[in-house]
Design an enzyme around this catalytic site. Structure first.
Site, PDB file in Angstrom:
ATOM      1  N   HIS B  54       0.821  -1.208   0.000  1.00 18.72           N
ATOM      2  CA  HIS B  54       0.000   0.000   0.000  1.00 18.72           C
ATOM      3  C   HIS B  54       0.859   1.264   0.000  1.00 18.72           C
ATOM      4  CE1 HIS B  54      -3.706   2.242   0.988  1.00 18.72           C
ATOM      5  NE2 HIS B  54      -2.906   3.001   1.717  1.00 18.72           N
ATOM      6  N   HIS B 103     -10.368   2.917  -0.757  1.00 18.08           N
ATOM      7  CA  HIS B 103     -10.501   2.417   0.608  1.00 18.08           C
ATOM      8  C   HIS B 103     -11.340   1.142   0.547  1.00 18.08           C
ATOM      9  CE1 HIS B 103      -9.794   4.231   4.819  1.00 18.08           C
ATOM     10  NE2 HIS B 103      -8.677   4.011   4.208  1.00 18.08           N
ATOM     11  N   ASP B 125      -5.338  14.839   1.824  1.00 18.88           N
ATOM     12  CA  ASP B 125      -4.305  14.890   0.786  1.00 18.88           C
ATOM     13  C   ASP B 125      -4.395  16.200   0.010  1.00 18.88           C
ATOM     14  OD1 ASP B 125      -2.839  12.581   1.087  1.00 18.88           O
ATOM     15  OD2 ASP B 125      -4.160  11.361  -0.156  1.00 18.88           O
ATOM     16  N   SER B 322      -4.861   6.738  13.417  1.00 17.12           N
ATOM     17  CA  SER B 322      -5.914   7.633  13.899  1.00 17.12           C
ATOM     18  C   SER B 322      -6.105   8.744  12.888  1.00 17.12           C
ATOM     19  CB  SER B 322      -5.509   8.235  15.250  1.00 17.12           C
ATOM     20  OG  SER B 322      -5.605   7.259  16.257  1.00 17.12           O
TER      21      SER B 322
END
Lengths: 222, 748
Positions: B54, B103, B125, B322
């Protein structure tokens, strides 16, 4: 003199920019107000815009209703200053007790965003005096908790005193008696679930039927 | 006991859980070679997440280079692949940044939070480039709508996208929702965000100036999403998927809204030297990438990180995903001003370190050194694999199995029946029950949104300049020919943007595939990347960035190869945009482009015959460019009141969609050569329907002639007609249209 309309921004407020645009298009001046302020200075009216103030934590509008600026809003409203609560702002007005009742989850239990037909049933308020009684408007709704509820014993009073300002033509969320907007008895405080500020420019909103709310408060005559 | 660097030096033989963290034997050895010792457990945690598929793109990197090598000559690319998101110049000193991210795996395990944090991540982003996020879009794929699990996944994903995006105050301006059985165990949730800024407001992530401070602000760090990156995105799902639930992060859109406003306030005041969001791999990623992108040295005091859970170990803090956290590099003299802004927005902000003269990333835990690594080896010099590739054994069988022999209706009754079946199918039916759960009005700049062919937002209220975006994928075409399929996806997104009147200028992508360890999947991937790179070169639209999602498979069964392509276009005055719906009776309806009998890989073949085989429609990039240029001219001259591209389902489906959207009837008279099922359901490319009012007719024909655009008059808007009336074939009244389009899709 141009009417000055304070637009309050709470953390999580989202439609403050749109409310300011609508106020300006209506001919009044939009004045930004921060939630940590404690007085409204020299504004002539106040809009509590839509959004998810304080993340809607606890209950929608509950935390905003006790934020520093709201004490000033409540005091001024009781003195007769025009106050419009849109969506999350309507929820705040109910939480403060300036308006009766409460907004609960939509009957389909999810967020709905689409233009809805509403009918104006009270043109005596500070925010609807530019409309004809019975005017049909296309105004978008966008909420997850827009289902207006009130204690059964209080509903007749709302109806009898003509405090219902607008009703849905095709009730989208289960609101009692199709209620889309209500006012206090003095007519200066109005809470509305649909978003008139998103119906002021056909290019980016749902038509222009919402302009009447902002003309009403600008009250410009030349 | 904390595993310090000196402890690691003293105890070289300690057994470390590198395998459990997803590292291979040779990767672990490489870490030891880099460091000249065994890694500390904190270093091992960092390498393992940063070298995961990833984060490191280790299987795709060698192929993705093609995007850089084949970048067309252009005057729009300000920042390309490598930063948080690509940035393009749209003129008038405006810069626009846009990006898609997947996702997928989290959204299967916990649909609501998986999708919600997907939106949150891509928004950060865009924010990290210095841009004001303006709108979101999403490309979604689910299993068969009647399959038992589809409702759980779909309802959760849609609620999550809405719950997060609506609370954030970002309009959702479109996307796509597609159903196919191959996505049952691997739904695709690809979220896009677009943002804008002035040229001098662009931010990057390199920590350059020695002595600058590393500021962590936003949410406190908790135990959520620990190892999410390596555990979730890099391993094939099996029965243990349920146990992975704690690895999915939990989102708080309210915190993100504060993060946006505070970050932009700091950025516009010139208080930020560099910035990066904390997403996959959390602090491991942010610290190593910022140091690696900059001068190379950084010292971090990890014990200063505010925690939600005081029991977290340093390794867990480094890996925690988180949400709603940002990391900024701040000059010391600006610290007070920055903290004041964070305080205004009630955000916690903590200086956790500083930029140093060394070329090492040094992380301390209560004054003990627990990480001492060259940051480039963590962030940018991870393993690179040239995975074996093999053209699938059954590819030839797939290609020869064409639609030629499939039975096709030959009269109006049969053709109408097929059309109604198509319109009722989940992939073509009305999706407003999904899109109505998203706020499209907020910010007051949404010019076009679903079901328009592209979404469009206004960027500049003074000039009316805006951008249009479309996101498109087509797994069927890519299964038959991944090279051509990727190009056809690009062509469709390009065409959709062109329909609005905007000029397509840049490309982004999200490449969703099965396991890269399967040579046949790797072949699909390599072909698709080549096709997209070659296509982008020929279209003249640079690829500005992208995202790769591998391991989208359950057991041995992979999803259809699904590159999702995003195209961005510019329109100087959004007031001139062209919508999909028309409004004027008497306007003429034209078909632009040429139709050939091309049913292989079509949705007609899938829905009517459950057939997938043959060769996808031909691509003609020159014809696409001519069509797009025509549309730009129609918009500029104001002579088209509506337009709609022809894609899934071909001519009849496009006509039905336009009539349904507009609510006014249309009379159609087709030339004889179009009156067969092959032509009516053909998915030939570079085609569009354009509705032209009387005053525009002369100009319309002149433009088509001047630009060599093939055009056929096929009908007229007619408020006396009920629905779609195709002379000599059938009439499908407005009630019939509504009934078909509004077919209930989900099983429950």
């Amino acid at each position: 003199m141009t009417t000055r309309v304070g637009i309050i921004t709470f953390p999580g407020t989202l439609d403050d920019r749109d409310a300011a645009t609508a106020v300006a298009l209506g001919g009044a001046e939009a004045v930004p107000v921060w939630h940590k302020d404690t007085n409204l200075n020299d504004v002539d009216a106040v809009i509590l815009p839509g959004g998810f103030s304080y993340g809607d934590y606890l209950r929608a509008g509950a935390l905003a209703s006790v934020s520093p600026i709201m004490k000033a809003v409540i005091d001024k409203a009781n003195e007769g200053m025009p106050v419009l609560g849109i969506c999350n702002g309507f929820q705040m007005l109910c939480e403060t007790g300036l308006l009766p009742g409460a907004l609960t989850r939509n009957k389909e239990l999810h967020f709905i965003c689409r233009p809805e037909l509403i009918t104006i049933t009270n043109t005596k308020t500070a925010w609807t005096n530019f409309f004809q009684p019975g005017a049909e408007l296309v105004i978008p709704i966008k909420n997850g908790e827009g289902c207006y509820q009130i204690a059964p014993e209080s509903l007749p009073e709302l109806e009898d005193k003509g405090l219902i300002v607008a009703r849905y033509n095709n009730n989208p969320n289960g609101s009692v008696n199709d209620i889309a907007a209500i006012s206090n008895e003095a007519g200066n405080v109005v809470g509305i679930m649909p978003h008139p500020e998103h119906a002021v420019d056909g290019l980016v909103g749902a038509g222009v039927d919402g302009l009447g709310f902002f003309w009403s408060i600008a009250g410009v005559t030349v | 006991m904390v595993d310090t660097v000196s402890n690691a030096q003293a105890t070289p033989e300690v057994n470390q859980p590198w395998q459990k963290l997803g590292l291979k034997q040779d990767e672990y050895q490489r870490i030891k070679d880099i460091l000249g010792r065994r890694p500390t457990s904190a270093e091992l945690a960092m390498y393992s997440v940063m070298w995961s598929e990833h984060c490191s793109y280790k299987s795709s990197k060698v192929h993705l280079r093609k995007f850089g090598e084949k970048t067309p000559d252009n005057d729009v690319l300000l920042i390309g692949i490598g930063e948080n998101a690509g940035v393009v110049d749209i003129g008038d000193n405006w810069a626009v940044t846009f990006k898609v991210e997947s996702h997928n795996h989290p959204s299967f395990i916990e649909p609501y939070q998986g999708a919600a944090t997907g939106v949150g991540g891509i928004v950060r982003d865009i924010l990290a480039m210095g841009a004001r996020p303006l709108a979101v879009m999403d490309s979604l794929r689910f299993g068969d709508p009647k399959a038992p699990d589809t409702a759980r996944v779909l309802n959760g994903v849609v609620a999550g996208i809405g719950g997060y995006g609506n609370s954030l105050g970002l309009p959702n301006i479109g996307g796509e929702t597609v159903f196919h059985s191959s996505y049952a165990g691997n739904p695709l949730v690809n979220a896009l965000c677009v943002g804008a800024m002035r040229h001098d407001q662009i931010l990057t992530s390199g920590a350059e100036e020695v002595g600058d401070l590393v500021l962590l602000y936003g949410a406190a760090t908790g135990g959520d999403g620990i190892g999410g990156v390596s555990v979730l995105a890099s391993e094939v799902f099996d029965e243990s998927a349920q146990a992975a639930r704690p690895s999915v992060q939990v989102g708080d859109p309210f915190m993100e809204k504060l993060l946006i406003e505070a970050t932009l306030e700091m950025a516009r005041a010139g208080l930020i030297e560099a910035i990066q969001d904390l997403g996959g791999a959390g602090l491991s990623c942010a610290t190593s990438e910022m140091a690696s992108n900059g001068s190379g040295g950084m010292r971090v005091q990890l014990d200063r990180v505010p925690l939600r859970d005081e029991s977290l170990t340093p390794e867990e803090i480094l890996m925690s995903e988180s949400q709603e956290r940002m990391c900024a590099i701040i000059a010391p003299e600006n610290l007070d001003a920055v903290l004041a802004i964070c305080d205004k927005w009630d955000l916690s902000a903590t200086v956790i370190g500083e930029v140093t003269q060394t070329d090492k990333l040094e992380i301390y835990w209560h004054d003990e050194l627990i990480v001492d690594v060259p940051p480039r080896t963590v962030a940018h010099e991870g393993p690179v694999y040239e995975r074996p590739m093999k053209r699938p054994a059954n590819q030839d069988n797939l290609i020869v199995n064409t639609t030629t022999t499939l039975p096709k209706p030959t009269d109006g009754v049969g053709i109408k029946a097929d059309l109604v079946k198509l319109l009722s199918h989940a992939n073509l039916a009305d999706k407003s029950w999904i899109t109505e759960q998203y706020d499209k009005y907020v910010r007051g700049d949404t010019v076009l949104s679903a079901p328009d062919d592209a979404g469009m937002v206004r960027i500049d209220r003074k000039t009316g300049k805006g951008v249009a975006i479309s996101l498109d994928g087509n797994g069927r075409y890519c299964q038959l020919d991944p090279y051509l399929g990727a190009q056809l996806n690009l062509a469709e997104a390009y065409r959709n943007v062109a329909m609005s009147g905007a000029k397509p200028i840049a490309v982004t992508n999200c490449l969703n595939f099965g396991s890269p360890e399967d040579p046949e999947i790797m072949w699909q991937f390599a072909e698709a990347v080549s096709g997209l790179a070659d296509g982008a070169l020929e279209f003249g639209t640079p690829v500005t960035g992208g995202n790769v999602s591998f391991y989208n498979q359950t057991g041995d069964v992979a999803i259809l190869p699904t590159p999702v392509i995003g195209v961005l276009g510019v329109l100087d005055d959004v007031g001139k945009r062209i919508t999909r719906a028309y409004s004027s009776p008497g306007s003429k309806v034209y078909l632009l482009g040429e139709t050939k009998p091309e049913l292989d890989g079509s949705i007609w073949a899938e829905v009517i015959h459950n057939h997938l085989g043959g060769v996808p429609p031909k691509l003609n990039i020159d014809a696409e460019k001519v069509l797009a240029r025509c549309m730009r001219n129609f918009a500029a001259y104001g002579i088209a009141e509506a337009a709609h591209d022809l894609a899934d389902g071909g001519l009849l489906v496009a006509l039905a969609e336009m009539v349904y959207d507009s609510g006014i009837g249309m009379r159609v008279e087709l030339p004889a050569e179009l009156m067969t099922a092959e032509m009516l359901f053909s998915e030939s490319t570079a085609r569009a329907l354009v509705v032209v009012p009387g005053y525009g007719d002369t100009g319309f024909h002149k433009l088509c002639t001047d630009l060599n655009q093939p055009v056929t008059l096929i009908g007229e808007i007619d408020d006396e007609s009920d629905g779609l009336d195709v002379a000599g074939l059938f009439q499908l009244g407005s009630q019939g249209l509504s009934a078909a389009f509004q077919t209930k899709l989900l099983a429950n």
